[in-house]
Design a protein around this motif. Sequence first.
Motif, PDB file in Angstrom:
ATOM      1  N   GLU A   9     -38.898 -39.392   3.564  1.00  0.00           N
ATOM      2  CA  GLU A   9     -40.342 -39.573   3.329  1.00  0.00           C
ATOM      3  C   GLU A   9     -40.709 -40.989   3.726  1.00  0.00           C
ATOM      4  O   GLU A   9     -40.031 -41.932   3.337  1.00  0.00           O
ATOM      5  N   ASP A  10     -41.747 -41.112   4.532  1.00  0.00           N
ATOM      6  CA  ASP A  10     -42.106 -42.455   5.007  1.00  0.00           C
ATOM      7  C   ASP A  10     -42.948 -43.261   4.012  1.00  0.00           C
ATOM      8  O   ASP A  10     -42.996 -44.480   4.095  1.00  0.00           O
ATOM      9  N   GLU A  11     -43.609 -42.565   3.087  1.00  0.00           N
ATOM     10  CA  GLU A  11     -44.432 -43.318   2.129  1.00  0.00           C
ATOM     11  C   GLU A  11     -43.550 -43.907   1.026  1.00  0.00           C
ATOM     12  O   GLU A  11     -42.974 -43.168   0.219  1.00  0.00           O
ATOM     13  N   ASP A  53     -40.246 -34.503   3.877  1.00  0.00           N
ATOM     14  CA  ASP A  53     -41.696 -34.525   4.104  1.00  0.00           C
ATOM     15  C   ASP A  53     -41.996 -34.022   5.518  1.00  0.00           C
ATOM     16  O   ASP A  53     -41.251 -34.306   6.454  1.00  0.00           O
ATOM     17  N   MET A  55     -44.964 -34.631   7.245  1.00  0.00           N
ATOM     18  CA  MET A  55     -45.674 -35.661   8.005  1.00  0.00           C
ATOM     19  C   MET A  55     -44.849 -36.941   8.050  1.00  0.00           C
ATOM     20  O   MET A  55     -44.858 -37.736   7.112  1.00  0.00           O
TER      21      MET A  55
HETATM   22 CA    CA Z   1     -45.328 -38.734   5.003  1.00  0.00          CA
END
Ligand code: CA
Length: 230
Positions: A9-11, A53, A55
């Motif tokens: 997950e990038d967040e 995730d 996105m």
């Molecule tokens: Ca994301």
Amino acid sequence: MSCTVLIIEDEDSIRKFVKINLERANFNVLDAATGEEGIGIARNNKIDIVVLDIMLPGMDGYEVCKILRSEFSHLGIIMLTAKSQDIDKIMGLEYGTDDYMTKPFNPVELTLRVKSLSRRMEKAPAEEEAIMSFTPFKIDIYSRKFYKEGLELELTPTEYSIAKLFMENPGKAFKRDEILNLVWGYDFVGDSKIVDVNIRRLRAKIEEDSSKPYYIETVWGIGYRWRDRD
Ligand code: CA
């Protein structure tokens, strides 16, 4: 078993929050901010479950999922999705995820789902009968391997759990909700569609002709039934 979960997950805030919650529930947790990094971690560590995730910058979650599934068929995969995403697609043949959570989600609920999936993936205790068979299929419940005519079929953890449930109960008609409860192990807010998608996937792997299923029968108005012994 000690279960290792990889979060991709990038967040940062979501990744950290999920990590803290899973660690509190005694999971070993690794994390990655991109798909490329996550795949690298999965190749170099023994990962049981991936929380992925969709996105992501660069390679998106779909692509990551495809690569992970092709290399590690026994991996448990939970997708983090947005409301607009098509669940049929996420859980379909091409990606074969075990579960999904729609954002925004409660990390406590995600932890419950990871726990449920890890229970689904547990191997049988040594005192149980190791081999179940239903010609032409065999299941080795120690190693969670599924064979047809002696050849191993690569089933995902969820497909394996459904196949095992059916083979333990030949001839019994299961309602979709029952399958949801017995396999996923919690109330899935009434979304029995994921049962249908997983059955479709399982049929595609085990039936000669999945448009005319022989082993997994549809019971109209109820659900599904594994063919009774002749
Ligand atoms: Ca994301």
